[in-house]
Design a protein around this motif. Structure first.
Motif, mmCIF file in Angstrom:
data_model
loop_
_atom_site.group_PDB
_atom_site.id
_atom_site.type_symbol
_atom_site.label_atom_id
_atom_site.label_comp_id
_atom_site.label_asym_id
_atom_site.label_seq_id
_atom_site.Cartn_x
_atom_site.Cartn_y
_atom_site.Cartn_z
ATOM 1 N N THR A 55 -1.103 -43.421 -4.042
ATOM 2 C CA THR A 55 -2.098 -42.603 -3.092
ATOM 3 C C THR A 55 -2.539 -41.288 -3.955
ATOM 4 O O THR A 55 -3.605 -40.623 -3.392
ATOM 5 C CB THR A 55 -1.487 -42.218 -1.866
ATOM 6 O OG1 THR A 55 -0.484 -41.512 -1.984
ATOM 7 C CG2 THR A 55 -1.162 -43.340 -0.732
ATOM 8 N N HIS A 104 -0.714 -38.828 -3.630
ATOM 9 C CA HIS A 104 -0.188 -37.676 -2.523
ATOM 10 C C HIS A 104 1.045 -36.946 -3.351
ATOM 11 O O HIS A 104 2.046 -37.671 -3.923
ATOM 12 C CB HIS A 104 0.040 -38.323 -1.376
ATOM 13 C CG HIS A 104 0.892 -37.385 -0.388
ATOM 14 N ND1 HIS A 104 2.412 -37.202 -0.158
ATOM 15 C CD2 HIS A 104 0.285 -36.286 0.403
ATOM 16 C CE1 HIS A 104 2.256 -36.066 0.604
ATOM 17 N NE2 HIS A 104 1.167 -35.665 1.069
ATOM 18 N N LEU A 130 -5.277 -28.273 -0.973
ATOM 19 C CA LEU A 130 -6.135 -28.514 -0.014
ATOM 20 C C LEU A 130 -7.517 -27.832 0.002
ATOM 21 O O LEU A 130 -8.454 -28.439 0.098
ATOM 22 C CB LEU A 130 -5.650 -28.291 1.565
ATOM 23 C CG LEU A 130 -4.255 -29.105 1.745
ATOM 24 C CD1 LEU A 130 -3.557 -28.449 3.145
ATOM 25 C CD2 LEU A 130 -4.734 -30.433 1.954
ATOM 26 N N ALA A 184 -12.949 -28.925 9.950
ATOM 27 C CA ALA A 184 -12.667 -30.335 9.535
ATOM 28 C C ALA A 184 -12.607 -30.692 8.031
ATOM 29 O O ALA A 184 -12.242 -31.730 7.653
ATOM 30 C CB ALA A 184 -13.392 -31.393 10.624
ATOM 31 N N LEU A 207 -9.928 -27.832 4.426
ATOM 32 C CA LEU A 207 -8.508 -28.116 4.917
ATOM 33 C C LEU A 207 -7.565 -26.991 4.626
ATOM 34 O O LEU A 207 -7.579 -26.614 3.550
ATOM 35 C CB LEU A 207 -8.360 -29.460 4.232
ATOM 36 C CG LEU A 207 -9.106 -30.472 4.235
ATOM 37 C CD1 LEU A 207 -8.519 -31.732 3.818
ATOM 38 C CD2 LEU A 207 -9.327 -30.771 5.745
ATOM 39 N N THR A 214 -1.435 -26.795 7.653
ATOM 40 C CA THR A 214 -0.971 -26.633 9.119
ATOM 41 C C THR A 214 0.486 -26.344 9.142
ATOM 42 O O THR A 214 1.120 -26.674 7.898
ATOM 43 C CB THR A 214 -1.499 -27.807 9.812
ATOM 44 O OG1 THR A 214 -0.843 -29.015 9.468
ATOM 45 C CG2 THR A 214 -2.895 -27.904 9.867
ATOM 46 N N SER A 261 2.667 -27.995 9.699
ATOM 47 C CA SER A 261 3.874 -29.214 9.507
ATOM 48 C C SER A 261 3.697 -29.640 7.840
ATOM 49 O O SER A 261 4.400 -30.567 7.507
ATOM 50 C CB SER A 261 3.628 -30.307 10.484
ATOM 51 O OG SER A 261 2.184 -30.688 10.353
ATOM 52 N N ASP A 262 2.736 -29.033 7.124
ATOM 53 C CA ASP A 262 2.627 -29.524 5.928
ATOM 54 C C ASP A 262 3.500 -29.207 4.776
ATOM 55 O O ASP A 262 4.009 -30.160 3.949
ATOM 56 C CB ASP A 262 1.113 -29.036 5.357
ATOM 57 C CG ASP A 262 -0.005 -29.766 6.237
ATOM 58 O OD1 ASP A 262 0.130 -31.021 6.457
ATOM 59 O OD2 ASP A 262 -0.920 -29.012 6.410
ATOM 60 N N PRO A 301 -5.141 -35.691 -3.436
ATOM 61 C CA PRO A 301 -4.763 -36.975 -3.747
ATOM 62 C C PRO A 301 -6.021 -37.850 -4.412
ATOM 63 O O PRO A 301 -5.363 -38.498 -5.552
ATOM 64 C CB PRO A 301 -4.734 -37.631 -2.549
ATOM 65 C CG PRO A 301 -4.266 -36.494 -1.472
ATOM 66 C CD PRO A 301 -5.022 -35.074 -1.998
ATOM 67 N N PHE A 306 -3.781 -43.204 5.475
ATOM 68 C CA PHE A 306 -3.874 -42.217 4.559
ATOM 69 C C PHE A 306 -4.732 -41.018 4.933
ATOM 70 O O PHE A 306 -6.009 -41.590 4.890
ATOM 71 C CB PHE A 306 -3.694 -42.534 3.008
ATOM 72 C CG PHE A 306 -3.307 -41.448 2.154
ATOM 73 C CD1 PHE A 306 -1.993 -40.991 2.124
ATOM 74 C CD2 PHE A 306 -4.233 -40.664 1.553
ATOM 75 C CE1 PHE A 306 -1.723 -39.840 1.373
ATOM 76 C CE2 PHE A 306 -3.978 -39.511 0.669
ATOM 77 C CZ PHE A 306 -2.883 -39.219 0.505
ATOM 78 N N ARG A 356 -5.554 -36.522 4.520
ATOM 79 C CA ARG A 356 -5.255 -35.311 3.646
ATOM 80 C C ARG A 356 -4.180 -34.747 4.431
ATOM 81 O O ARG A 356 -3.067 -34.244 3.824
ATOM 82 C CB ARG A 356 -6.513 -34.557 3.537
ATOM 83 C CG ARG A 356 -7.610 -34.946 2.552
ATOM 84 C CD ARG A 356 -6.938 -35.152 1.227
ATOM 85 N NE ARG A 356 -6.662 -34.100 0.590
ATOM 86 C CZ ARG A 356 -7.471 -33.182 0.194
ATOM 87 N NH1 ARG A 356 -8.771 -33.193 0.125
ATOM 88 N NH2 ARG A 356 -6.991 -32.137 -0.496
ATOM 89 N N ARG A 357 -4.346 -34.515 5.488
ATOM 90 C CA ARG A 357 -3.190 -33.862 6.439
ATOM 91 C C ARG A 357 -2.744 -34.587 7.591
ATOM 92 O O ARG A 357 -3.795 -35.632 8.132
ATOM 93 C CB ARG A 357 -3.504 -32.393 7.004
ATOM 94 C CG ARG A 357 -3.849 -31.740 5.832
ATOM 95 C CD ARG A 357 -4.326 -30.253 6.446
ATOM 96 N NE ARG A 357 -5.854 -30.674 7.157
ATOM 97 C CZ ARG A 357 -6.534 -29.894 7.959
ATOM 98 N NH1 ARG A 357 -6.387 -28.481 7.683
ATOM 99 N NH2 ARG A 357 -7.540 -30.352 8.487
ATOM 100 N N ARG A 358 -1.600 -34.526 8.249
ATOM 101 C CA ARG A 358 -1.272 -35.397 9.592
ATOM 102 C C ARG A 358 -2.383 -34.989 10.578
ATOM 103 O O ARG A 358 -2.725 -33.842 10.766
ATOM 104 C CB ARG A 358 0.038 -34.916 10.078
ATOM 105 C CG ARG A 358 0.578 -35.727 11.090
ATOM 106 C CD ARG A 358 1.247 -37.023 10.717
ATOM 107 N NE ARG A 358 1.463 -37.791 11.989
ATOM 108 C CZ ARG A 358 2.028 -38.786 11.887
ATOM 109 N NH1 ARG A 358 2.473 -39.204 10.905
ATOM 110 N NH2 ARG A 358 2.002 -39.821 13.057
ATOM 111 N N ASP A 409 -5.744 -35.750 10.265
ATOM 112 C CA ASP A 409 -6.768 -35.856 9.827
ATOM 113 C C ASP A 409 -7.726 -37.239 9.891
ATOM 114 O O ASP A 409 -6.922 -38.259 10.097
ATOM 115 C CB ASP A 409 -7.007 -35.327 8.498
ATOM 116 C CG ASP A 409 -6.900 -33.881 8.113
ATOM 117 O OD1 ASP A 409 -7.248 -32.960 9.268
ATOM 118 O OD2 ASP A 409 -6.539 -33.309 7.211
ATOM 119 N N LEU A 447 -8.661 -41.355 5.098
ATOM 120 C CA LEU A 447 -9.438 -41.528 3.859
ATOM 121 C C LEU A 447 -9.581 -43.223 3.951
ATOM 122 O O LEU A 447 -10.438 -43.614 3.374
ATOM 123 C CB LEU A 447 -8.749 -40.981 2.726
ATOM 124 C CG LEU A 447 -8.773 -39.696 2.509
ATOM 125 C CD1 LEU A 447 -8.077 -39.239 1.091
ATOM 126 C CD2 LEU A 447 -10.236 -38.816 2.804
#
Lengths: 763, 283
Positions: free
Chosen positions: A624, A626, A664, A681, A684, A687, A689-690, A748, B184, B186-188, B190, B193
């Motif tokens: 991915t 990530h 981000l 939105a 980015l 947040t 939890s990131d 990603p 998947f 970008r962030r939880r 969102d 993608l």
């Protein structure tokens, strides 16, 4: 130097006095503030990136019930006021100053065209749709290539889209490159992103026609400077304007600079004869508040084969957007001046060309220029280590400035010459401490390892953080008749816990209890002149001013006490809010019929340099693209900590912002100059939890010799090396593929594209 | 970011709601989690909002021999907290964990999401994957629409302007069904993608049968991937079969590019996620 008697609060983890107010919802931000009879302002903004204004017809908007006025550039005479530069105010940059309303041309999407005043913000927004605007579009300049091509020019009389070139020099770069055993040459790019503070901007302005006085709520950062600019633009005496600072929800360099609205809202109040309120919404914020970064760095590094860095040279291109804003030069010049960072690099010739483009103008954002330049430098050092077959920690140890070399001069920047030197530090000790706390030796075994579908990598890098910009800061102390102490300060609060810090310093210096101190700050009514909060300066500058004022106040207290006690002032002792002469004593509360007041100024020409080392452990999902951050550690020496608790919070927050910029945050434009990231939105932000795995350790190894506190500007700096260190960790994880990230953000799709390209190349 | 002038109604009965919807340029509001931001940006400026909040019913999760019946006003948090779904449709339970954020899951509804038809949303993906039947009611009466006929394109459905969704039926879920869900973002929370919802049953020989694989976030709508399903059906679910199905999946999507990801990335992501969803199913 002050010997700091009775020191007990400085250095203690005092909880923020502000928090109780905020957590109970009792804060007063500018949106919470209203005046009776106020009108609401909404601003018509250019939908075109570049074009000639043919016509603005406001008649239909004016006819809408509830609309009181529609203000255009024509309301300000033949030429509307233009906003001067606050920092590096070079005359050659004057052609690029921004008018308060678009004048003749529009140069970016979001540029103010008109102001609607109405009974409610909703009605004002309805009226926006009724303003007829005719703009003859011109081709948009949106990147370095289109800026340099020059077939479309933002400022025609200037003749090109190149505004200015900054040059940083030290030693003899050309000679160093001739001597070099190894030369690396790379191109890096750091994407456009922004501070994105949580509380958008806003103002309430009230013009009193009878007294010819103006009052503006919503001031931040540099209230005195902005008052001066506003007074000039409105044709008023500075003293006819009061700027009031309310609670402020974040600044990070961007909030509080003088924007068009800083003039438009007060001017609207004068035109309307009624108070006017404006609250920026997030969509406006994304296209109007200063953007930042967006720089291409073309740089060469010369090394000896033992790993010593001999020189740096190169040219950087800063995409400054449509106008030069108040502090728009800071980032581009810092990229050139601070690329050497904490390393002993004797020979430097680095330039930055500032380009004008049809995008939102840029300004400073936490670690301006430093985040960008550290990305390039730390990447280059890892690439050099690879080329030389050296250990990545060892090559850094070899090049860090040694304690014995302090003070160590950095490159000098021109024009608007700035000479500066690293003030103090044991860079090697902090470096080794970071490796130890991080577990570098243990984690080294993870490099390139594939575990549960993810490749692991680590990286380490060092940085410096400049602080304590002069020229001065004022503090006024008043011992009130009830024995409490009021601190009036030129520093401003942007959410950094200023009230707490300053009360700690005041309490210690006056040997008073913390709860007897009240700190008033940021508004022009508190001290004659103030410089505010930028360049990590509040604690050092405001705090040192308090120390000086406290000495004067104690002297004056002794004087008053001597008169009451019938002795010489030298015989008076002060202890625990009590003055004594032999067996007689008076408490502070009973000392005088009037408050006892003093004002003092702390002057400073030399910057402080906090410094540190950070290390990261990441893993990459090749399916991915990530990247997960498993551990991120920062170790920083700030000379002297005032409040470890608030500093720790700022250090963590700063790193999170750095991770946001690394992974981000990206302000994206299309080829027509339309901004495509118009909401949170699409833009980015990190947040809660990131990025849960961040650690920070703050040390007090080497106090700054440049101020009586020994403190160094701190809290800003954690962000600075994050991009470079994370990119190095990603390269380390994917070393089997030879992936080398040269651009941010490490989204990603970008990481995956690097992996995909590397795999294709191997086939 | 203030709404354009608008009228608002919260009728007490469905008949009234349908009448109001037919009376002008009106829009149904359920949880409002997509509609309100769109109106705040003035991207939608309906004359009238018809809020369903006072209409009784529509908020139950019924599990019977037909399957799982989700009332249109069932919220994501209702699904999250319904322990029966772990048996009755574990694919749904897993998918809804990925919907947005806590606050949004407290208001967003099944009917609202299906009617909005964002191509990256989870609920339409489950509807497409499970061959849901969507019950609607309007001035011409009630009708049932198959998911495959319901989702037409991005933000476009076969719902008429005066029709309201009442229920989404997910057909019965046999015991032993294998499933996987991957997305998947970008962030939880969102928008995805790309994402994959998949299930299959096992025949007497231990081979995959009745494979259903749906993609979201990588096309203009949620839809099944017949090529990938065919690569799975009738074969033992080995890593090789999974790889073949994943490869087929990426070959039968042609994802768009936008600021968050180029199409080629999304295509590769479809392959990765299909592989992971099926590997989860085979565990």
């Amino acid at each position: 130097m002050n010997t700091r008697p009775g020191n007990s609060l400085i250095g203690s983890p005092v909880e923020r006095v502000e928090d109780l107010r905020f957590l109970r919802g009792k804060g007063t931000y500018v949106s919470d503030f209203s005046l009776p009879n106020q009108l609401h302002a909404v601003i018509l903004r250019s939908p075109e990136a570049h074009g000639v204004i043919r016509r603005i017809d406001t008649s239909r908007a004016r006819a809408l019930p509830g609309v009181h006025a529609v203000i255009t550039a024509a309301d300000f005479g033949a030429r509307p006021p233009h906003i001067p530069l606050r920092l590096q105010p070079l005359p050659e940059l004057a052609p690029f100053h921004q008018p308060v309303l678009a004048f003749e041309k529009v140069r970016y999407v979001g540029e103010p065209l008109a102001v609607v005043l109405a009974d409610t913000a909703s009605i004002a927004e309805d009226a926006l749709e009724l303003i007829d605007v005719e703009i003859a579009a011109l081709p948009a300049v949106t990147d370095r290539a289109s800026a340099e091509r020059g077939d479309s020019i933002l400022f025609e009389p200037h003749g090109s889209n190149r505004a200015l070139v900054w040059t940083a020099t030290r030693g003899d770069a050309e000679a160093a490159f001739v001597k070099a055993d190894v030369v690396l040459k790379e191109r890096f790019h750091i994407q456009r992103h922004a501070a994105m503070f949580m509380e958008p901007r806003g103002f309430v302005a009230d013009w009193n026609a009878e007294t010819q006085r103006l009052k503006v709520w919503g001031a931040a950062k540099v209230a005195w400077t902005n008052r001066r600019i506003l007074a000039t633009a409105m044709g008023l005496e500075e003293t006819a304007i009061d700027m009031v600072e309310l609670d402020v929800g974040g600044g990070f360099g961007s909030r509080g600079e003088f924007y068009p609205e800083d003039f438009l809202i007060p001017a609207a109040a004068r035109i309307a004869g009624r108070p006017v309120k404006w609250s920026e919404d997030r969509r406006e914020h994304l296209m109007c508040a200063n953007h930042a970064r967006d720089i291409e760095i073309n740089v060469e590094m010369a090394l000896a084969k033992d790993g010593r860095i001999l020189g740096l040279r190169g040219m950087c291109y800063s995409d400054n957007g449509a106008y030069l804003r108040t502090n728009g030069s800071v980032g581009p010049r810092n990229v050139a001046q601070f690329m050497s960072g904490p390393y002993k690099i004797e020979n430097i010739h680095l330039q930055t060309t500032m380009l004008t483009t049809n995008k939102t103008p840029s300004g400073t954002y936490r670690g301006p220029g430093r985040f960008e330049t550290d990305f390039a430098r730390e990447r280059l050092i890892d690439l050099a280590a690879k080329k030389l077959g050296m250990d990545r920690a060892e090559i850094r140890r070899k090049n860090l400035v040694a304690d014995a070399d302090m003070p160590y001069p950095l490159a000098t920047i021109q024009p608007f010459e700035s000479v500066t030197e690293l003030d103090s530090g044991d860079y090697h000790a902090v470096f080794d401490r970071c490796l130890k706390e991080f577990g570098w030796d243990e984690k080294s075994a993870l490099q390139g390892k594939l575990i549960d579908g993810r490749y692991h990598g680590i990286a380490v890098g060092s940085f410096i953080e400049g602080g304590a910009a002069g020229p001065k800061e004022d503090a006024r102390l008043a011992l009130e008749t009830d024995g409490s102490l009021t601190v009036h300060l030129g520093s401003s609060a942007v959410g950094q816990g200023l009230e707490t810090i300053m009360a700690q310093i005041a309490a210690d210096s006056m040997e008073m209890s913390f709860d007897r101190i009240r700190v008033l700050h940021g508004s022009t009514t508190h001290v004659t002149e103030g410089y505010g909060s930028y360049h990590s300066r509040s604690t050092v500058m405001g705090g040192s001013a308090i120390l000086l004022a406290a000495e004067k106040l104690k002297d004056k207290i002794r004087e008053c006490a001597a008169a009451r006690l019938g002795c010489s002032k030298d015989d008076v002792t002060i202890d625990a809010e009590t003055v004594r002469f032999k067996t007689t004593s008076l408490t502070f509360a009973g000392l005088g019929a009037e408050p006892i007041e003093v004002e003092a100024t702390f002057y400073n020409k030399k910057y402080t340099y906090a410094y540190g080392t950070q290390a990261a452990h990441v893993s990459v999902d090749v399916g991915t693209g990530h990247v997960r951050v498993h551990d991120y550690l920062s170790v920083e020496d700030v000379g002297r900590m005032i409040n470890p608790l608030t500093l720790h919070g700022q250090a963590i927050g700063s790193i999170v912002q750095g991770l946001g910029g690394t992974f981000l945050e990206h302000l994206v434009y299309d080829a027509n100059g339309q901004i495509l990231t118009g909401s949170l939105a699409d833009y980015l932000m990190p947040t809660a939890s990131d990025f849960p795995n961040i650690r920070s350790i703050t040390l007090e190894l080497k106090p700054s010799p440049n101020n009586p506190l020994g403190a160094k500007g701190a809290g800003e700096g954690g962000i600075i090396p994050v991009g470079g260190i994370i990119a190095n960790a990603v390269a380390n994880a994917l070393s089997h593929l030879g992936v080398e990230p040269m651009e941010l953000p490490l989204s990603p799709p970008r990481v995956w594209a690097l992996i995909d390209a590397a795999r294709r190349a191997k086939r | 970011m203030k709404l354009a002038p608008i009228r608002y109604a919260a009728p007490a009965t469905m008949d009234e709601a349908i009448a109001l919807l037919g009376s002008c340029d009106a829009k149904v509001m359920s949880g409002g989690q997509s509609l309100m931001p769109i109106m705040a940006f003035r991207l939608a400026t309906p004359e009238l909002i018809v809020d369903l909040k006072k209409i009784p019913g529509l908020d139950q999760i019924v599990i019977d021999d037909q399957g799982v019946r989700l009332g249109a006003k069932v919220r994501w948090c209702d699904i999250e907290s319904d322990g029966r779904l772990a048996q009755a449709n574990p694919l749904l339970a897993e998918a809804i964990k990925h919907v947005a954020h806590y606050q949004i899951r407290n208001r967003g509804t099944v009917g609202g999401s299906v009617a909005h038809a964002d191509p990256a949303s989870e609920m339409p993906a489950i509807a497409a994957c499970c061959e849901a039947v969507i019950s609607v009611i309007g001035s011409k009466g009630a009708r049932k629409i198959k998911a495959v006929d319901f989702f037409i394109s991005a933000l476009q459905t076969s719902l008429e302007a005066d029709e309201v969704i009442t229920e989404v039926l997910l057909p019965a879920w046999p015991a032993g069904r294998r499933w996987g869900f991957q997305e998947f973002a970008r962030r939880r929370g969102d928008f995805a993608l790309a994402g994959i919802a998949a299930f299959y049953d096992l025949d007497g020989q231990g081979c995959a049968a009745n494979a259903h694989i749906a993609v979201f976030g990588a096309s203009d709508r949620q839809h099944r991937l017949p090529g990938a399903e065919a690569a799975l059906n009738g074969r033992p679910v080995t890593p090789e079969t999974i790889a073949a199905a994943a490869s087929a999946a990426s070959a039968e999507v042609d994802p768009p590019s936008d600021i968050h990801a180029p199409g080629e990335y999304r295509r590769a992501l479809v392959e990765t996620l299909t592989e992971r969803a099926l590997a989860h199913a085979a565990k």
